[in-house]
Design an enzyme around this catalytic site. Structure first.
Site, mmCIF file in Angstrom:
data_model
loop_
_atom_site.group_PDB
_atom_site.id
_atom_site.type_symbol
_atom_site.label_atom_id
_atom_site.label_comp_id
_atom_site.label_asym_id
_atom_site.label_seq_id
_atom_site.Cartn_x
_atom_site.Cartn_y
_atom_site.Cartn_z
ATOM 1 N N HIS A 273 7.701 -0.035 7.783
ATOM 2 C CA HIS A 273 6.827 1.279 6.929
ATOM 3 C C HIS A 273 8.310 1.651 5.664
ATOM 4 O O HIS A 273 8.288 3.479 5.929
ATOM 5 C CB HIS A 273 7.297 2.478 7.538
ATOM 6 N N PRO B 185 0.823 -1.508 -0.057
ATOM 7 C CA PRO B 185 -0.121 -0.081 0.059
ATOM 8 C C PRO B 185 0.503 1.839 0.365
ATOM 9 O O PRO B 185 1.995 1.634 0.528
ATOM 10 C CB PRO B 185 -1.006 0.101 1.253
ATOM 11 N N THR B 186 0.231 2.259 -1.056
ATOM 12 C CA THR B 186 1.080 3.915 -0.838
ATOM 13 C C THR B 186 0.247 4.315 -1.333
ATOM 14 O O THR B 186 -1.001 4.119 -2.026
ATOM 15 C CB THR B 186 1.718 3.542 -2.143
ATOM 16 N N LYS C 92 0.457 -5.573 9.387
ATOM 17 C CA LYS C 92 1.694 -4.948 9.000
ATOM 18 C C LYS C 92 2.823 -3.546 9.512
ATOM 19 O O LYS C 92 1.743 -2.926 10.389
ATOM 20 C CB LYS C 92 0.965 -4.424 7.361
ATOM 21 N N THR D 296 -2.206 -1.435 8.991
ATOM 22 C CA THR D 296 -0.963 -0.849 9.089
ATOM 23 C C THR D 296 -0.616 -0.973 10.833
ATOM 24 O O THR D 296 -1.239 0.156 11.125
ATOM 25 C CB THR D 296 -0.410 -0.216 8.247
ATOM 26 N N PHE E 237 13.698 -3.410 -0.837
ATOM 27 C CA PHE E 237 13.944 -4.388 -1.488
ATOM 28 C C PHE E 237 13.845 -3.727 -3.353
ATOM 29 O O PHE E 237 12.974 -3.196 -3.823
ATOM 30 C CB PHE E 237 13.130 -5.169 -1.659
HETATM 31 C C1 LIG Z 1 4.719 7.962 -1.112
HETATM 32 C C2 LIG Z 1 4.962 6.228 0.482
HETATM 33 C C3 LIG Z 1 3.532 5.893 0.390
HETATM 34 C C4 LIG Z 1 3.396 5.210 1.314
HETATM 35 N N1 LIG Z 1 1.600 5.025 2.077
HETATM 36 C C5 LIG Z 1 1.696 3.900 2.559
HETATM 37 C C6 LIG Z 1 -0.049 3.489 3.402
HETATM 38 O O1 LIG Z 1 -1.157 4.806 3.277
HETATM 39 N N2 LIG Z 1 -0.055 2.549 4.772
HETATM 40 C C7 LIG Z 1 0.992 1.423 4.309
HETATM 41 O O2 LIG Z 1 1.012 0.625 5.193
HETATM 42 N N3 LIG Z 1 2.315 1.775 4.280
HETATM 43 C C8 LIG Z 1 2.568 2.824 3.120
HETATM 44 N N4 LIG Z 1 3.984 2.743 2.949
HETATM 45 C C9 LIG Z 1 5.122 1.799 3.182
HETATM 46 C C10 LIG Z 1 4.907 0.936 1.622
HETATM 47 O O3 LIG Z 1 4.142 0.190 2.120
HETATM 48 C C11 LIG Z 1 5.458 0.252 2.418
HETATM 49 O O4 LIG Z 1 5.984 -0.467 3.811
HETATM 50 C C12 LIG Z 1 7.657 1.007 2.425
HETATM 51 O O5 LIG Z 1 7.196 1.594 1.321
HETATM 52 C C13 LIG Z 1 8.261 -0.603 1.387
HETATM 53 O O6 LIG Z 1 9.364 -0.065 1.185
HETATM 54 P P1 LIG Z 1 10.392 0.151 0.747
HETATM 55 O O7 LIG Z 1 9.885 1.813 -0.119
HETATM 56 O O8 LIG Z 1 11.407 0.427 0.235
HETATM 57 O O9 LIG Z 1 9.868 -0.561 -0.332
HETATM 58 C C14 LIG Z 1 3.796 3.993 2.206
HETATM 59 C C15 LIG Z 1 5.173 3.632 1.343
HETATM 60 C C16 LIG Z 1 6.063 5.414 0.655
HETATM 61 C C17 LIG Z 1 7.233 5.705 -0.432
#
Ligand SMILES: Cc1cc2nc3c(=O)[nH]c(=O)nc-3n(C[C@H](O)[C@H](O)[C@H](O)COP(=O)(O)O)c2cc1C
Length: 398
Positions: free
Chosen positions: A283, A82-83, A259, A160, A317
């Site tokens: 995160h 999720p992002t 998560k 999360t 990753f």
């Molecule tokens: C721009 C952005 C927005 C994110 N928004 C969420 C979110 O809304 N909910 C959530 O559980 N994690 C969120 N994350 C965390 C990602 O789900 C994930 O845990 C993390 O990006 C993994 O690391 P990586 O970016 O190095 O692959 C977000 C990450 C990014 C980069």
């Protein structure tokens, strides 16, 4: 852009293209981590510190990287996590990313803060859709989203848990890019410095009077991304506790995943509370800076809850080899955060598809060079890993 994508060799190249196209403030939103970014860097350096001990004289003409996780068969042992704000990176970016993910045969996670509704994502052909929510200050928003996810036919829900209070994101203050998004002299200059994004994304929304909103909040609550009032509804609760997890467990009849696990004690509690999966995650270094690298937290978690719950992981990753390392340490699958966002930001669908195909190709090659015909053959005996004791190597002949 097509020509640039054709020249992309790896995720780092996609990041470079995303950086060239996005206004610097928006790029820093997706690229950075909290405080001194120690955890974000640790996620990478810990993965880089693990080395392979490949086996030879193994017939690897047939290599199968499919993996079953939480009831879904993934064509690769990865999923898109999720992002938020993906549709600000590229017009309708979330749908483009979700379509590329469906075509790659791996799951896509729609968040409560997505700029595309969970129902419209569920209509994408062949999509394996998962949903993610936070425990909101107004808990009716959480249950409203859970209900909608259930009605949309979703079978995996992520909660999360690692953002109980807002993280200290100093980069956002510096770049003037933090919700509520507003236009001031600084980010106007930022946007003017990236005419391609300004014309094909910002002006497109502006001219069609169709600025993105948060459609997974109930009618009348999820306003436009630019309106301050919208964010009153989007506060994450600092009160989440195991009792609430038990209530969510009751409300959600399908696979439930927590998560944001770094401590193996929480992994054990997740098993005790009847969860189906956990994501070992910090995160992506965007929450508590100084948290252990996700890959370094994995062995203790695997040791405590292996075969009792599905163990997923994310954070840092960037190569297929990183994914293979996590699988060898006992993870079932890896979630991707920034890599597929770089792809979507660089070129929409083709960029996201490129990110996913890079992972798939790299995983295939690494499996072959390691002497493995399938992901199920991966084990810790193929790694030289500082954080775990290595068992003696089994004899393998064929
Ligand atoms: C721009 C952005 C927005 C994110 N928004 C969420 C979110 O809304 N909910 C959530 O559980 N994690 C969120 N994350 C965390 C990602 O789900 C994930 O845990 C993390 O990006 C993994 O690391 P990586 O970016 O190095 O692959 C977000 C990450 C990014 C980069």
């Amino acid at each position: 852009m097509k020509r640039s994508i054709d020249k992309v060799l790896n995720i780092s190249d996609l990041r470079t293209l995303a950086k060239k196209r996005l206004p610097p403030g928006l790029f820093s939103y997706l690229d950075h981590g909290s405080e001194d970014e120690r955890t974000m860097s640790a996620n990478r350096s810990a993965l880089e510190g693990i080395r392979f001990l490949p086996r030879v004289c193994v017939d690897v003409r047939q290599i199968d990287q499919t993996r079953t996780c939480l009831g879904f068969t993934h064509r690769s042992p990865i999923a898109v996590g999720p992002t938020g704000l993906t549709s600000l990176l590229w017009p309708d970016g979330e749908t483009q990313l979700a379509k590329a993910t469906a075509d790659a045969g791996v799951p896509f996670t729609a968040g409560i803060f997505s700029l595309t509704s969970v129902e419209s994502l569920a209509e994408i052909p062949d999509i394996m859709l998962w949903a993610q929510t936070y425990w909101m200050c107004d808990e009716t928003l959480t249950f409203h989203f859970i209900e909608r996810a259930r009605n949309a036919g979703i079978k995996v829900l992520l909660i999360t848990a690692d953002m109980s209070v807002p993280a200290n994101r100093e980069y956002a203050a510096r770049s003037h890019f933090s919700p509520p998004l507003r236009i001031d002299f600084h980010n106007l200059f930022d946007m003017l410095s990236r005419p391609a994004w300004l014309i094909d994304t910002a002006l497109k929304y502006w001219i069609s009077n169709n600025l993105p909103t948060y459609p997974n909040l109930p009618e009348g609550r999820g306003g436009q991304v630019m309106k301050a009032a919208t964010y009153k509804d989007m506060r994450i609760s600092p009160a989440l506790n195991w009792h609430d997890i038990a209530r969510i467990r009751k409300a959600w009849p399908h696979a439930l995943v927590l998560k944001g696990i770094s401590n193996s004690e929480d992994a054990v509690l997740a098993v005790n509370y009847g969860l189906d999966g956990i994501v070992v995650s910090n995160h992506g270094g965007r929450a508590l800076d100084g948290t252990i690298a996700a890959i370094d937290a994995l062995p203790a978690v695997v040791d405590r809850v292996r075969n009792k719950i599905e163990i997923l992981i994310d954070g840092g990753f960037r190569r297929g080899s990183d994914v293979v390392k996590a699988l060898a340490l006992g993870a079932t699958a890896v979630l991707l955060g920034r890599p597929t966002l770089y792809g979507a930001a660089a070129a929409g669908y083709p960029g996201a598809a490129k990110a996913l195909s890079i992972f798939k190709d790299e995983i295939q090659r690494v499996l072959g060079l390691l002497g493995c015909c399938s992901v199920s053959e991966l084990s810790v005996s193929l790694l030289d890993c500082p954080s775990i004791a290595r068992p003696s190597l089994p004899l393998k002949e064929n």
